[in-house]
Design a protein around this motif. Structure first.
Motif, mmCIF file in Angstrom:
data_model
loop_
_atom_site.group_PDB
_atom_site.id
_atom_site.type_symbol
_atom_site.label_atom_id
_atom_site.label_comp_id
_atom_site.label_asym_id
_atom_site.label_seq_id
_atom_site.Cartn_x
_atom_site.Cartn_y
_atom_site.Cartn_z
ATOM 1 N N PHE A 199 38.268 97.614 -33.940
ATOM 2 C CA PHE A 199 38.617 96.624 -32.910
ATOM 3 C C PHE A 199 40.010 96.085 -33.203
ATOM 4 O O PHE A 199 40.321 95.708 -34.335
ATOM 5 N N GLY A 200 40.860 96.077 -32.200
ATOM 6 C CA GLY A 200 42.223 95.604 -32.398
ATOM 7 C C GLY A 200 42.402 94.151 -31.994
ATOM 8 O O GLY A 200 42.674 93.285 -32.818
ATOM 9 N N PHE A 201 42.165 93.861 -30.723
ATOM 10 C CA PHE A 201 42.352 92.495 -30.226
ATOM 11 C C PHE A 201 41.760 92.395 -28.815
ATOM 12 O O PHE A 201 41.427 93.411 -28.183
ATOM 13 N N GLY A 202 41.648 91.171 -28.342
ATOM 14 C CA GLY A 202 41.166 90.936 -26.992
ATOM 15 C C GLY A 202 42.291 90.409 -26.119
ATOM 16 O O GLY A 202 43.178 89.706 -26.596
ATOM 17 N N VAL A 203 42.263 90.780 -24.822
ATOM 18 C CA VAL A 203 43.284 90.302 -23.892
ATOM 19 C C VAL A 203 42.648 89.960 -22.552
ATOM 20 O O VAL A 203 41.574 90.453 -22.208
ATOM 21 N N GLY A 204 43.361 89.130 -21.801
ATOM 22 C CA GLY A 204 42.939 88.846 -20.442
ATOM 23 C C GLY A 204 43.429 89.918 -19.501
ATOM 24 O O GLY A 204 44.256 90.769 -19.858
ATOM 25 N N GLU A 205 42.939 89.867 -18.264
ATOM 26 C CA GLU A 205 43.288 90.888 -17.284
ATOM 27 C C GLU A 205 44.782 90.902 -16.990
ATOM 28 O O GLU A 205 45.371 91.963 -16.754
ATOM 29 N N ASP A 206 45.413 89.698 -17.042
ATOM 30 C CA ASP A 206 46.845 89.632 -16.734
ATOM 31 C C ASP A 206 47.673 90.398 -17.757
ATOM 32 O O ASP A 206 48.651 91.083 -17.413
ATOM 33 N N ILE A 207 47.298 90.297 -19.035
ATOM 34 C CA ILE A 207 48.021 91.022 -20.089
ATOM 35 C C ILE A 207 47.772 92.522 -19.952
ATOM 36 O O ILE A 207 48.686 93.349 -20.111
ATOM 37 N N ASP A 240 48.649 86.252 -24.887
ATOM 38 C CA ASP A 240 47.251 86.040 -24.506
ATOM 39 C C ASP A 240 46.776 84.655 -24.946
ATOM 40 O O ASP A 240 46.048 83.970 -24.216
ATOM 41 N N GLU A 241 47.197 84.255 -26.131
ATOM 42 C CA GLU A 241 46.819 82.931 -26.633
ATOM 43 C C GLU A 241 47.432 81.844 -25.752
ATOM 44 O O GLU A 241 46.786 80.828 -25.458
ATOM 45 N N LEU A 242 48.671 82.079 -25.324
ATOM 46 C CA LEU A 242 49.335 81.120 -24.439
ATOM 47 C C LEU A 242 48.586 81.019 -23.109
ATOM 48 O O LEU A 242 48.395 79.937 -22.566
ATOM 49 N N HIS A 243 48.147 82.155 -22.618
ATOM 50 C CA HIS A 243 47.413 82.162 -21.347
ATOM 51 C C HIS A 243 46.072 81.436 -21.494
ATOM 52 O O HIS A 243 45.657 80.694 -20.582
ATOM 53 N N LYS A 244 45.392 81.639 -22.594
ATOM 54 C CA LYS A 244 44.115 80.947 -22.818
ATOM 55 C C LYS A 244 44.334 79.442 -22.886
ATOM 56 O O LYS A 244 43.527 78.655 -22.366
ATOM 57 N N LYS A 288 30.515 88.683 -22.345
ATOM 58 C CA LYS A 288 30.381 87.274 -21.975
ATOM 59 C C LYS A 288 31.493 86.787 -21.046
ATOM 60 O O LYS A 288 31.427 85.685 -20.522
ATOM 61 N N ASN A 289 32.532 87.601 -20.882
ATOM 62 C CA ASN A 289 33.648 87.209 -20.021
ATOM 63 C C ASN A 289 34.227 88.456 -19.368
ATOM 64 O O ASN A 289 34.994 89.194 -19.976
ATOM 65 N N LYS A 290 33.850 88.672 -18.113
ATOM 66 C CA LYS A 290 34.252 89.900 -17.426
ATOM 67 C C LYS A 290 35.750 89.952 -17.134
ATOM 68 O O LYS A 290 36.277 91.007 -16.766
ATOM 69 N N GLY A 291 36.439 88.827 -17.328
ATOM 70 C CA GLY A 291 37.873 88.808 -17.091
ATOM 71 C C GLY A 291 38.683 89.123 -18.340
ATOM 72 O O GLY A 291 39.924 89.080 -18.305
ATOM 73 N N ARG A 292 37.986 89.436 -19.442
ATOM 74 C CA ARG A 292 38.682 89.769 -20.690
ATOM 75 C C ARG A 292 38.235 91.139 -21.185
ATOM 76 O O ARG A 292 37.133 91.602 -20.875
ATOM 77 N N PHE A 293 39.124 91.746 -21.998
ATOM 78 C CA PHE A 293 38.888 93.119 -22.420
ATOM 79 C C PHE A 293 39.107 93.253 -23.932
ATOM 80 O O PHE A 293 40.006 92.618 -24.499
ATOM 81 N N ASN A 294 38.287 94.099 -24.544
ATOM 82 C CA ASN A 294 38.439 94.429 -25.960
ATOM 83 C C ASN A 294 39.279 95.696 -26.086
ATOM 84 O O ASN A 294 39.005 96.701 -25.419
ATOM 85 N N ILE A 295 40.295 95.620 -26.908
ATOM 86 C CA ILE A 295 41.184 96.764 -27.141
ATOM 87 C C ILE A 295 40.867 97.340 -28.520
ATOM 88 O O ILE A 295 41.007 96.649 -29.538
ATOM 89 N N GLU A 313 54.733 95.026 -33.530
ATOM 90 C CA GLU A 313 55.435 93.975 -32.788
ATOM 91 C C GLU A 313 54.852 93.823 -31.381
ATOM 92 O O GLU A 313 54.705 92.714 -30.872
ATOM 93 N N ASP A 314 54.501 94.981 -30.760
ATOM 94 C CA ASP A 314 53.859 94.939 -29.436
ATOM 95 C C ASP A 314 52.549 94.158 -29.512
ATOM 96 O O ASP A 314 52.252 93.313 -28.651
ATOM 97 N N ILE A 315 51.746 94.486 -30.525
ATOM 98 C CA ILE A 315 50.438 93.844 -30.690
ATOM 99 C C ILE A 315 50.597 92.342 -30.897
ATOM 100 O O ILE A 315 49.890 91.535 -30.294
ATOM 101 N N LYS A 316 51.552 91.969 -31.750
ATOM 102 C CA LYS A 316 51.790 90.550 -32.018
ATOM 103 C C LYS A 316 52.213 89.819 -30.752
ATOM 104 O O LYS A 316 51.750 88.714 -30.459
ATOM 105 N N GLN A 317 53.102 90.447 -29.973
ATOM 106 C CA GLN A 317 53.596 89.833 -28.739
ATOM 107 C C GLN A 317 52.471 89.646 -27.727
ATOM 108 O O GLN A 317 52.364 88.593 -27.088
ATOM 109 N N MET A 318 51.630 90.651 -27.606
ATOM 110 C CA MET A 318 50.516 90.541 -26.661
ATOM 111 C C MET A 318 49.518 89.472 -27.092
ATOM 112 O O MET A 318 48.980 88.739 -26.267
ATOM 113 N N LYS A 319 49.252 89.394 -28.369
ATOM 114 C CA LYS A 319 48.337 88.367 -28.876
ATOM 115 C C LYS A 319 48.878 86.969 -28.590
ATOM 116 O O LYS A 319 48.146 86.062 -28.176
#
Length: 269
Positions: free
Chosen positions: A29-37, A61-65, A12-19, A52-58
């Motif tokens: 499924f771990g988490f979703g991120v935008g292309e910038d992340i 990503d939330e800040l970017h959204k 539904k959103n080609k600018g986001r990715f499922n990790i 800690e990496d996963i938490k930081q990226m989440k």
């Protein structure tokens, strides 16, 4: 540590990715991120990630959204800083993230309370009948600093206020109700106050409304007396002579030459 087992584009959103992550023999499924992340962290299959990496990226990503949401909110019109801050909090953005987003918007010249105040005043002058005091109150409610408000309101000239107030003032005193002129005038004054016009403007407009009422009454009286004079001299004189007799009769009644001339022109003289 879990490792990235798969990266897929969201349908539904080609600018986001499922990790997807592999923990031992289990893939989930771990988490979703935008292309910038995705680009910033160079995420790729087989890459190991700490919790800690996963938490930081989440968090990033939330800040970017939230930032993207703020940009969308700005797409409709300019916003005051307080409007944006309240909007972000209403959309479950943390206070810390909201402040970070606002700072970024200022750096990118997407937020500017001084420019917002100027734009708001100009827009209301062009599209509404609101006076400066009401606009000032609205801008205060939006959290705009008072010095920006006062500076913006300098563009709302006395002549512009007078023109707007007179327009709806005339509408009030010329309505078809059976109220007296004084009652209609009082209603017009109250409306001007409610719309936020200054006392100077209200006073000048009220004087003009009263003067126009007097002019209207004077004209009605002249028409009545002029019709009588025309009938009186209908059989006693013709053409230019009749015009002069009617003119003299109206002068004796104390009417102004401008009104007399207007009446005679309307009668074809």
């Amino acid at each position: 540590m879990p490792a990235i087992s798969k990266i897929s584009v969201q349908q539904k959103n080609k600018g986001r990715f499922n990790i997807f992550l592999k923990r031992g023999d289990t893939e989930e499924f771990g988490f979703g991120v935008g292309e910038d992340i995705l680009i910033q962290y160079n995420l790729h299959k087989g890459m190991e990630l700490s919790e800690e990496d996963i938490k930081q990226m989440k968090n990033k990503d939330e800040l970017h959204k939230s930032y993207t949401r703020a940009i969308h909110y700005l797409s409709y019109r300019m916003r005051a800083e307080k409007e944006m801050y309240d909007y972000l909090l209403d959309n479950d953005v943390t206070e810390e993230d909201a402040k970070d987003i606002i700072n970024r918007l200022y750096k990118e010249n997407l937020l500017d309370d001084e420019a917002f105040a100027r734009s708001y005043v100009q827009s209301k002058i062009a599209t509404s009948s609101k006076g400066p005091l009401l606009l000032k109150q609205e801008l205060i409610q939006k959290g705009v600093p008072e010095d920006y408000i006062l500076s913006a309101l300098e563009s709302y000239t006395f002549d512009e206020q007078y023109r707007k107030a007179l327009k709806f003032g005339l509408k009030k005193v010329n309505d078809s109700s059976k109220k007296s002129f004084q009652q209609k005038l009082q209603t017009a004054k109250q409306t001007m106050m409610q719309k936020g016009y200054t006392q100077d403007v209200i006073k000048e407009v009220s004087l003009q409304l009263a003067e126009e009422k007097e002019d209207s009454a004077e004209w009605d009286s002249l028409v009545l007396q002029g019709e009588k004079a025309l009938r009186k001299y209908e059989k006693k004189a013709e053409g230019y002579e009749r015009k002069q007799k009617v003119m003299a009769a109206l002068y004796r009644k104390g009417f102004s030459s401008d009104l007399i001339q207007r009446f005679l022109e309307e009668k074809g003289y």
